[in-house]
Design a protein around this motif. Sequence first.
Motif, PDB file in Angstrom:
ATOM      1  N   ALA A   1       0.830  -1.204   0.000  1.00  0.00           N
ATOM      2  CA  ALA A   1       0.000   0.000   0.000  1.00  0.00           C
ATOM      3  C   ALA A   1       0.865   1.254   0.000  1.00  0.00           C
ATOM      4  O   ALA A   1       0.551   2.249  -0.665  1.00  0.00           O
ATOM      5  N   TRP A   2       1.962   1.216   0.761  1.00  0.00           N
ATOM      6  CA  TRP A   2       2.863   2.375   0.795  1.00  0.00           C
ATOM      7  C   TRP A   2       3.448   2.633  -0.590  1.00  0.00           C
ATOM      8  O   TRP A   2       3.517   3.767  -1.054  1.00  0.00           O
ATOM      9  N   ARG A   3       3.837   1.560  -1.259  1.00  0.00           N
ATOM     10  CA  ARG A   3       4.439   1.707  -2.584  1.00  0.00           C
ATOM     11  C   ARG A   3       3.448   2.246  -3.613  1.00  0.00           C
ATOM     12  O   ARG A   3       3.815   2.991  -4.517  1.00  0.00           O
ATOM     13  N   THR A   4       2.197   1.849  -3.473  1.00  0.00           N
ATOM     14  CA  THR A   4       1.181   2.268  -4.452  1.00  0.00           C
ATOM     15  C   THR A   4       0.429   3.517  -4.009  1.00  0.00           C
ATOM     16  O   THR A   4      -0.520   3.933  -4.672  1.00  0.00           O
ATOM     17  N   ARG A   5       0.845   4.087  -2.870  1.00  0.00           N
ATOM     18  CA  ARG A   5       0.233   5.299  -2.324  1.00  0.00           C
ATOM     19  C   ARG A   5      -1.249   5.095  -2.025  1.00  0.00           C
ATOM     20  O   ARG A   5      -2.081   5.972  -2.234  1.00  0.00           O
TER      21      ARG A   5
ATOM     22  N   ILE B   1      -3.967  11.104   7.124  1.00  0.00           N
ATOM     23  CA  ILE B   1      -3.483  12.436   7.477  1.00  0.00           C
ATOM     24  C   ILE B   1      -3.669  13.305   6.238  1.00  0.00           C
ATOM     25  O   ILE B   1      -2.946  13.139   5.259  1.00  0.00           O
ATOM     26  N   PRO B   2      -4.629  14.197   6.236  1.00  0.00           N
ATOM     27  CA  PRO B   2      -4.906  14.980   5.019  1.00  0.00           C
ATOM     28  C   PRO B   2      -3.712  15.816   4.567  1.00  0.00           C
ATOM     29  O   PRO B   2      -3.041  16.455   5.375  1.00  0.00           O
TER      30      PRO B   2
ATOM     31  N   LEU C   1       3.218  11.789   4.871  1.00  0.00           N
ATOM     32  CA  LEU C   1       3.156  10.564   5.674  1.00  0.00           C
ATOM     33  C   LEU C   1       1.889   9.747   5.402  1.00  0.00           C
ATOM     34  O   LEU C   1       1.817   8.573   5.747  1.00  0.00           O
ATOM     35  N   ARG C   2       0.853  10.404   4.857  1.00  0.00           N
ATOM     36  CA  ARG C   2      -0.374   9.781   4.356  1.00  0.00           C
ATOM     37  C   ARG C   2      -1.307   9.257   5.442  1.00  0.00           C
ATOM     38  O   ARG C   2      -2.508   9.446   5.368  1.00  0.00           O
TER      39      ARG C   2
ATOM     40  N   ARG D   1      11.708   2.806   7.406  1.00  0.00           N
ATOM     41  CA  ARG D   1      12.345   3.464   6.260  1.00  0.00           C
ATOM     42  C   ARG D   1      12.732   4.903   6.538  1.00  0.00           C
ATOM     43  O   ARG D   1      13.761   5.381   6.083  1.00  0.00           O
ATOM     44  N   ILE D   2      11.921   5.599   7.300  1.00  0.00           N
ATOM     45  CA  ILE D   2      12.121   7.026   7.552  1.00  0.00           C
ATOM     46  C   ILE D   2      12.938   7.234   8.818  1.00  0.00           C
ATOM     47  O   ILE D   2      12.766   6.516   9.801  1.00  0.00           O
TER      48      ILE D   2
END
Length: 345
Positions: free
Chosen positions: A22-26, A45-46, A50-51, A217-218
């Motif tokens: 999901a992270w990779r595909t946003r 998160i609008p 970080l999404r 990752r971050i």
Amino acid sequence: MAPMTRAADDAIVVTGIAQREAWRTRALPPVERLAGGIWSVPVPIPHNPLRYTLSYLIPGDDGLVVVDPGWASDEGWAALRAGLVAAGAGDGDVLGVVVTHVHADHHGLSKAFQDQGAWVAMHPEERDALTLSGSPADWLRAHHVPEEEIAVLAGTIGKHRMAAAAQPDVLLGDGDLIPLAGRRVRTVWTPGHTPGHICLLEPDAGVLLTGDHLLPRISPNIGLQRPGSSPLESFLESLDRVAAHDELEAFPAHEYRFRGIAARARQLRVHHEERCDEIVAAVQRLERPTIWQLAASLTWSRPWDEIGPMRVGAIAETMAHVRYLADRGALHWSGEHVTRPATLG
């Protein structure tokens, strides 16, 4: 907010496979039931890179606790309530909320649950952070941020003060158990990202909820905002604390679950050593930079001209590294300019 080396993907084992995809595909990852009956619920998160925040629902004998309920928005509230339904629960089953730290993407929705009768718990240092005083504009001006930048950047600091945020009903010190019958969830104080950041250890489930302290990752922002503190030193010490729990699976507040806590802690330590080396070299090149000039010369996840409001974090993080280096005699910081000590050339 600084980039990590590629080795970060090689030395840990990703366990949140659907989350990583999901992270990779946003996309938003699924709600999932995890080890020990803990549920992972993504809360959007609008308008933020970080999404989403990964909130966790920990069931006990009489109800459940929500860890890091996420950013306060209608979309976030709907996502969190849908997660409760997926877990077979509702608003009335929430006994309490534990926040790893009081940034808005973790603590924002705490007030909604508190208004419904749930208690809110955090470390005492986070309670104190909710009442910090002082002008963001003055803080920026003191570090030689150009006046044309201050009007924009000062507002981004204000968003994290959250005057209307939930005040704690329960204070959790290092080693304290959260008040949830049928569970042994223990507080691990991990200052650095914030002074009162905590992780949560659940030995029966074999997991460590790492908040923002340890992400796969971050590199979390480590910023100096309080005089007399050394957040980078605290963060490095906190890395050693969590590395001792290498046998556990990490449940972070962003991105995806993983194993390899000790390896990730080592990577972050190396990252900050490399950042310190970069700063010393930049000071030598620039001779007498201000914090603003120094921050603008460093490597960030995006070019300096493109990071926008994230410059506030860049300033604070640069200060944290300069403070750490000055404490060790590698740099001298007058409060205005950063220089190499005369004895070092």
